[in-house]
Design a protein around this motif. Sequence first.
Motif, PDB file in Angstrom:
ATOM      1  N   ALA B 104       0.765  -1.329  -0.020  1.00 47.96           N
ATOM      2  CA  ALA B 104      -0.183  -0.353  -0.062  1.00 47.96           C
ATOM      3  C   ALA B 104       0.503   1.624  -0.175  1.00 47.96           C
ATOM      4  N   SER B 106       0.414   5.333  -0.052  1.00 44.93           N
ATOM      5  CA  SER B 106      -1.070   6.396  -0.353  1.00 44.93           C
ATOM      6  C   SER B 106       0.004   7.564   0.708  1.00 44.93           C
ATOM      7  N   ASP B 131      -5.487  -4.693  -5.386  1.00 43.57           N
ATOM      8  CA  ASP B 131      -6.457  -4.364  -4.079  1.00 43.57           C
ATOM      9  C   ASP B 131      -5.897  -2.984  -3.624  1.00 43.57           C
ATOM     10  N   TYR B 132      -5.452  -2.428  -3.124  1.00 42.77           N
ATOM     11  CA  TYR B 132      -4.871  -1.103  -2.188  1.00 42.77           C
ATOM     12  C   TYR B 132      -4.310  -0.374  -3.334  1.00 42.77           C
ATOM     13  N   LEU B 135      -7.257   2.719  -4.035  1.00 41.25           N
ATOM     14  CA  LEU B 135      -8.548   2.819  -3.107  1.00 41.25           C
ATOM     15  C   LEU B 135      -7.966   4.385  -2.898  1.00 41.25           C
ATOM     16  N   ASN B 136      -9.329   5.130  -2.444  1.00 40.46           N
ATOM     17  CA  ASN B 136      -8.597   6.958  -2.201  1.00 40.46           C
ATOM     18  C   ASN B 136      -7.767   6.751  -1.237  1.00 40.46           C
ATOM     19  N   SER B 138      -4.477   6.200  -2.589  1.00 40.80           N
ATOM     20  CA  SER B 138      -3.451   6.084  -3.230  1.00 40.80           C
ATOM     21  C   SER B 138      -2.094   6.929  -3.949  1.00 40.80           C
ATOM     22  N   TYR B 158      -2.308 -11.444  -1.400  1.00 41.74           N
ATOM     23  CA  TYR B 158      -2.010 -10.208  -1.952  1.00 41.74           C
ATOM     24  C   TYR B 158      -0.218  -9.625  -2.103  1.00 41.74           C
ATOM     25  N   THR B 179       1.860   4.598   4.021  1.00 38.69           N
ATOM     26  CA  THR B 179       0.174   5.025   4.518  1.00 38.69           C
ATOM     27  C   THR B 179       0.957   6.197   5.787  1.00 38.69           C
TER      28      THR B 179
END
Lengths: 228, 228
Positions: B104, B106, B131-132, B135-136, B138, B158, B179
């Motif tokens: 992830a 972000s 999957d990630y 996303l908002n 990212s 994953y 993140t």
Amino acid sequence: MKRLRWQVVAVASVGLALALEVLPSALLWLRAWRRRRQQQPQREVLFFPSQVTCTEALLQAPDAGPSTSLAGCGCSLPHIESSLSRLLRALLAARASLELCLFAFSSPQLGRAVQLLHQRGVRVRVITDCDYMALNGSQIGLLRKAGIQVRHDQDLGYMHHKFAVVDRKVLITGSLNWTTQAIQNNRENVLIMEDADYVRLFLEEFERIWDEFNPTKYTFFPQKKRGH
Amino acid sequence: MKRLRWQVVAVASVGLALALEVLPSALLWLRAWRRRRQQQPQREVLFFPSQVTCTEALLQAPDAGPSTSLAGCGCSLPHIESSLSRLLRALLAARASLELCLFAFSSPQLGRAVQLLHQRGVRVRVITDCDYMALNGSQIGLLRKAGIQVRHDQDLGYMHHKFAVVDRKVLITGSLNWTTQAIQNNRENVLIMEDADYVRLFLEEFERIWDEFNPTKYTFFPQKKRGH
């Protein structure tokens, strides 16, 4: 003739002096080199997903070590080395202590390994995340029932570490949560490092968190807040 | 008298022989020691959560290095070193290449750092989890818009790695997803290791995944399945 004799003496002295000077250092160096070769510190990287293999032999051996054979079980799974079997070997090498600091812990094989170590008298301490410890399949309840000390966070941030320290000597750390899903399906890495500097830093982090997560400091019990 | 002179000669010879024997080794050892001190390989562990500090100075410096000052921005955040600023420094040291393999991504600061490196001509390649990535918040879309190559998985497991390799020389790996939530709230660790063995193994893993996630191999586009 007399002069020649003195020259011989001089040369012999030089030779003896050199031998006396160089020999002990050479012997010391040789000994150190042998020691280094024999005690090569453990350095390994495991990548996942791990092939699904049989690890029963490791979990049933009274004293699984690096040379324990994987054969012996009659099941149909392959009896070969895998990332999971390497990880189990690294854990089962513990003789005195095991610190575990794990976000999620649901792998039955790894749970059995930790219980085995506890039964053998290894001092096991576990830190985990409160949001994941009660999920279906979590090993945390089983470890507690077996008498292993477990502490967990009580705040909003995740206790997201995934590391273990074996005998205050070997650090096991990486991206892998100790779940069957992660072991069998995810791209993950685990470093196994016999490295005094890294072990010291991770043990300090463990002790910081262990102390902070002391149950006497929990504030989320309403009766504690009201002074009961 | 003659005997004494020969004794002096003998002692002087021994002294000279010793000096000639020991001096070069001593000089070599001194040079090696100096080199080791100067080129000490990078070895660092960062623990999170990171204090929230200002990292603008690093992101605005044309060439941020280990000695770049954190001062200069007028904001009210503390202008001191933090785990995030150390991570940014390690990344911004890249001069030739950066491989990122992240579950992830972000964090705006880390995203800006990666874009900066791309603008400076560093060859950046990113592998992430499908999957990630959408996303908002990212960073993946922004990196792609900037022209950075991104590849992702297409299967159920994953892509859970969280590592980076800087200039094929320094490995950055740990539990931390990139993140803001993780950086500011979670217990996390990141190792920064200038270690040829580990770098080689992680680069091999990167290339394996990079090749496997080649878009020409994707099978989830229905038109590809139908032969279009």
